[in-house]
Motif scaffolding. Structure first.
Motif, PDB file in Angstrom:
ATOM      1  N   PRO A 252      42.000  -3.914   5.973  1.00  0.00           N
ATOM      2  CA  PRO A 252      43.339  -3.315   5.866  1.00  0.00           C
ATOM      3  C   PRO A 252      43.825  -2.830   7.227  1.00  0.00           C
ATOM      4  CG  PRO A 252      41.789  -2.341   4.292  1.00  0.00           C
ATOM      5  CD  PRO A 252      40.987  -3.196   5.207  1.00  0.00           C
ATOM      6  N   ASP A 256      47.878   0.672   4.995  1.00  0.00           N
ATOM      7  CA  ASP A 256      46.807   0.227   4.104  1.00  0.00           C
ATOM      8  C   ASP A 256      45.469   0.798   4.563  1.00  0.00           C
ATOM      9  OD1 ASP A 256      48.300  -1.186   2.332  1.00  0.00           O
ATOM     10  OD2 ASP A 256      47.732  -3.184   3.061  1.00  0.00           O
ATOM     11  N   ALA A 260      43.109   3.138   2.386  1.00  0.00           N
ATOM     12  CA  ALA A 260      41.755   2.666   2.080  1.00  0.00           C
ATOM     13  C   ALA A 260      40.724   3.690   2.561  1.00  0.00           C
ATOM     14  CB  ALA A 260      41.513   1.310   2.738  1.00  0.00           C
ATOM     15  N   TRP A 264      37.788   5.493   0.623  1.00  0.00           N
ATOM     16  CA  TRP A 264      36.388   5.216   0.970  1.00  0.00           C
ATOM     17  C   TRP A 264      35.607   6.514   1.196  1.00  0.00           C
ATOM     18  CZ3 TRP A 264      37.662   0.947   5.167  1.00  0.00           C
ATOM     19  CH2 TRP A 264      38.177  -0.181   4.500  1.00  0.00           C
TER      20      TRP A 264
ATOM     21  N   ARG B 199      45.955   1.090  -5.503  1.00  0.00           N
ATOM     22  CA  ARG B 199      45.145   0.627  -4.374  1.00  0.00           C
ATOM     23  C   ARG B 199      45.700  -0.675  -3.825  1.00  0.00           C
ATOM     24  NH1 ARG B 199      39.361  -0.741  -5.280  1.00  0.00           N
ATOM     25  NH2 ARG B 199      40.314  -2.148  -6.772  1.00  0.00           N
ATOM     26  N   TRP B 201      45.985  -1.801  -0.942  1.00  0.00           N
ATOM     27  CA  TRP B 201      45.173  -2.422   0.114  1.00  0.00           C
ATOM     28  C   TRP B 201      44.134  -3.380  -0.443  1.00  0.00           C
ATOM     29  CZ3 TRP B 201      39.943  -1.686  -0.177  1.00  0.00           C
ATOM     30  CH2 TRP B 201      39.495  -0.626  -0.986  1.00  0.00           C
ATOM     31  N   ALA B 202      43.671  -3.095  -1.663  1.00  0.00           N
ATOM     32  CA  ALA B 202      42.605  -3.917  -2.233  1.00  0.00           C
ATOM     33  C   ALA B 202      43.130  -5.261  -2.730  1.00  0.00           C
ATOM     34  CB  ALA B 202      41.922  -3.170  -3.380  1.00  0.00           C
TER      35      ALA B 202
END
Lengths: 469, 212
Positions: A252, A256, A260, A264, B199, B201-202
């Protein structure tokens, strides 16, 4: 975040599309990686039923298992693999799937290129028709190794219907000494807990010795989850992980990346998380490990002696050990160190990354491969090969008398031309020492890249710490 | 749909080894093409010597086990590689049931997805069955009844086996699992829409047709 949840549960639960009876969940698959030897029948099945590939944009394909690893090569360099290589290429093209063929600078072993390209990311699910898919667990990505029917299921639905595994944690306590690698940690754990300890479980590797590992070492540990019997294995992602991922081609970017990263950072198991099975291994004082038998639990330190099957209490274990010693042509009480080898293989999805080649090169530098030993180095990907060459590692190996080959699975699965001749003894950095795995009547000892290089230059199994520079 | 799994009587063969791996079940030589003879490849290195001649002592080369439809094996059957050809090779040879105290995870999935019954039996029952088959090869017919989850050899006592209810029902009906999942295609669509919002980005493409 969720109280009392493990890393595995957080990622799994975020991907449940629907729950079913029998502890089954329909799981969404974020990434699907294809290889040429386990996908052809899946595409045939789709065609027979008139089903499309639903998410080609989340899918990528490569050729790794059956490709020739000749230094200069194309598809025709392994005529016996042409059918499957061409089917992979044609199926990918027909369905709009990105394909990294043998000529592509991004080609490589599925489990090496997934992390390398940023296709495997923390918190994602990734499926691949190969048992070593848990490799990407080293990033906190849930890698699920599947058969061909399940490959077809993912292509057609972007989901898998899976039985929810139980949770298991293996804590690696203590600090391993210098010259003890990630490979040694996981081999020691398999030796201690056995090759079916992780069956029906998702394993989390934790503890000081795991946290201290560089990211590529964590990939090595998770890679061998299946050798513990576990389909899934994960390690909590941390700053080292995020640093490893940043800037990779499919990682990403921009907003993004921020989103992310925020997610995470919440993935690690909470301190109060409970595992159905929780075990520990002490890594202090661990020697480099070498397998002596025909399963990965048949493993001892290089400073050890071949065990006497008679000392095993369990009758089945006793018989298996005796059969393994016959196959391996070894005697109880023999020293592991000093055992002559014919072939050395450095590579595979377990130990074919840049840091593995660096570790081997540190031992090989300025030395010569022993007479009558064939030693081959097979980078895990085209990128690993380029990066190694940029450091001059190819010259280190070539000057020492190693072969410097092209990327692929090579002598790990020996489905191309890279085969150990009958009766010969091979020290391999790969993951399976089964009877006949590297060729009919081949004898395999598994160990780390440094140990492999040490065996190559001395012609015998040798404690690589003695050759450290 | 596949053919529903029905009760049958067939020859059962004893292979009481633990950790029979998928490389042993189907060696990699047989994975190099979509058209190899998987029936011949089954336990290839154990059935045939380097010249391709039968090894007379291997169980599946001895009568009556050459025609085995049921295999009694040791624990952790099918460990190692994910190769589904292990299940295919057993079936091409004629094996319809593998009974063992435990199975490796991926092989277990592959078996059921091909209509091959992986039956979990108690270690004591396995040992008794193996001993009986080795002592009385002339009486090796075993009746398999999936509905009642039982195995019976001749006039001997019936032994039970474990199989999850959903897998039993799927085998008895001959379900196509992909068709089953595709019935939930709207649920999958809702999941994707929700998860994209959560999400994004996923869900970004990793492999667009144009170069990244």
């Amino acid at each position: 975040m969720t109280a009392g949840a493990t890393l595995f549960e957080k990622v799994w639960n975020a991907h449940v599309v629907q729950r079913f009876d029998g502890d089954r969940d329909l799981i969404f698959i974020d990434r699907h990686v294809l290889q040429e030897t386990t996908s052809a029948a899946a595409f045939t099945g789709l065609k027979r039923n008139g089903r499309p590939v639903v998410h080609p944009e989340l899918t990528l394909a490569t050729q790794d298992h059956i490709v020739s690893t000749e230094p200069v090569r194309d598809e025709t360099s392994n005529p016996g693999g042409l059918e499957l290589m061409r089917l992979m290429r044609a199926n990918a093209a027909a369905h709009g799937i990105r394909h990294f063929g043998i000529e592509d600078p991004r080609q490589g072993i599925v489990h090496v290129i997934g992390p390398e390209l940023g296709a495997a990311l923390p918190g994602l699910t990734l499926a691949c028709g190969d048992s070593h898919t848990a490799t990407v667990g080293g990033l906190g990505c849930l890698g699920i190794g599947v058969g061909t029917s399940e490959v077809e299921h993912v292509l057609a639905t972007q989901t898998l219907l899976l039985q929810r595994p139980k949770t298991m944690r293996i804590r690696f306590d203590g600090r391993p000494g210098p010259g003890v690698a990630a490979k040694d940690l996981i081999l020691a754990a398999i030796g201690k807990f056995g090759i079916s300890a992780g069956r029906a479980h998702a394993v989390e590797y934790a503890g000081a010795a795991i946290q201290a590992l560089p990211v590529e070492g964590r990939l090595t540990v998770c890679n061998m989850s299946i050798e513990l019997g576990a389909r899934l294995g994960v390690i909590a992602p941390d700053d080292a992980t995020f640093q490893y991922i940043a800037g990779r081609p499919y990682a990403p970017r921009g907003q993004d990346w921020e989103a992310a990263l925020a997610e995470w950072r919440t993935l690690a198991s909470t301190p109060d998380a409970v595992f159905a099975r929780d075990v520990a291994i002490d890594c202090a004082g661990l020697a480099p490990q070498v397998t002596w038998g025909t399963t990965q639990e048949d493993v001892i330190g290089v400073d050890g002696r071949i065990p006497d099957p008679a000392t095993y209490g369990d009758r089945d274990r006793r018989q298996r050990a005796a059969a393994a010693l016959r196959y391996m042509d070894l005697k109880p009480g023999d020293a592991m160190e000093g055992l002559k080898v014919d072939i050395v293989f450095i590579g595979s999805c377990t130990n074919g990354r840049l840091s593995d080649l660096e570790a081997a090169a540190r031992v090989a530098r300025g030395r010569k491969v022993a007479p009558r030993v064939r030693a081959i180095v097979v980078p895990g990907s085209a990128q690993v090969k380029r990066e190694a060459e940029a450091q001059g590692l190819d010259r280190v190996f070539l000057e020492a008398g190693f072969e410097w080959r092209s990327p692929g699975c090579s002598m790990c699965v020996s489905i191309n031309q890279d085969v150990v001749p009958p009766g010969q003894r091979c020290l391999a950095t790969s993951n399976r020492n089964f009877e006949n795995r590297q060729g009919p009547a081949s004898r395999t000892h598994l160990a780390s890249p440094a140990m492999a290089a040490a065996a190559a230059v001395t012609g015998a199994i040798t404690d690589s710490r003695k050759l450290a520079t | 749909m596949r053919k529903p799994f029905t009760a049958f009587r067939g020859i059962a063969a004893p292979l009481p080894l633990s950790n029979v791996n998928t490389d042993a079940i189907i060696p990699s030589d047989y994975l190099r093409s979509e058209t190899t003879d998987l029936a011949r490849g089954l336990f290839g290195r154990w059935r045939f010597d380097a010249e391709g001649k039968e090894r007379p002592d291997f169980v599946l080369n001895r009568p009556p086990f050459r025609r085995a439809e049921i295999l009694f094996a040791g624990e952790n059957f099918g460990c190692g590689s994910s190769r589904e050809a292990a299940a295919w090779a057993l079936q091409r040879f004629g094996i319809r049931v593998v009974a063992a105290p435990s199975f490796a995870d991926i092989f277990y999935e592959n078996a059921f997805r091909n209509g091959l019954l992986a039956a979990v039996v108690a270690p004591d029952d396995l040992a008794a069955m193996v001993a009986a088959l080795e002592a009385h090869p002339d009486d090796a017919q075993v009746e398999v009844d999936l509905a009642s989850q039982t195995l019976v050899r001749g006039n001997a006592a019936r032994i039970g086996f474990q199989v999850p209810a959903f897998r039993r029902e799927a085998l008895l009906r001959g379900d196509d699992e992909i068709a089953g999942t595709l019935r939930h295609v709207e649920t999958i669509g809702r999941y994707v829409a929700d998860d994209r919002a959560r999400r994004g980005w996923a869900h970004r493409a990793i492999a667009p047709k144009e170069n990244p």
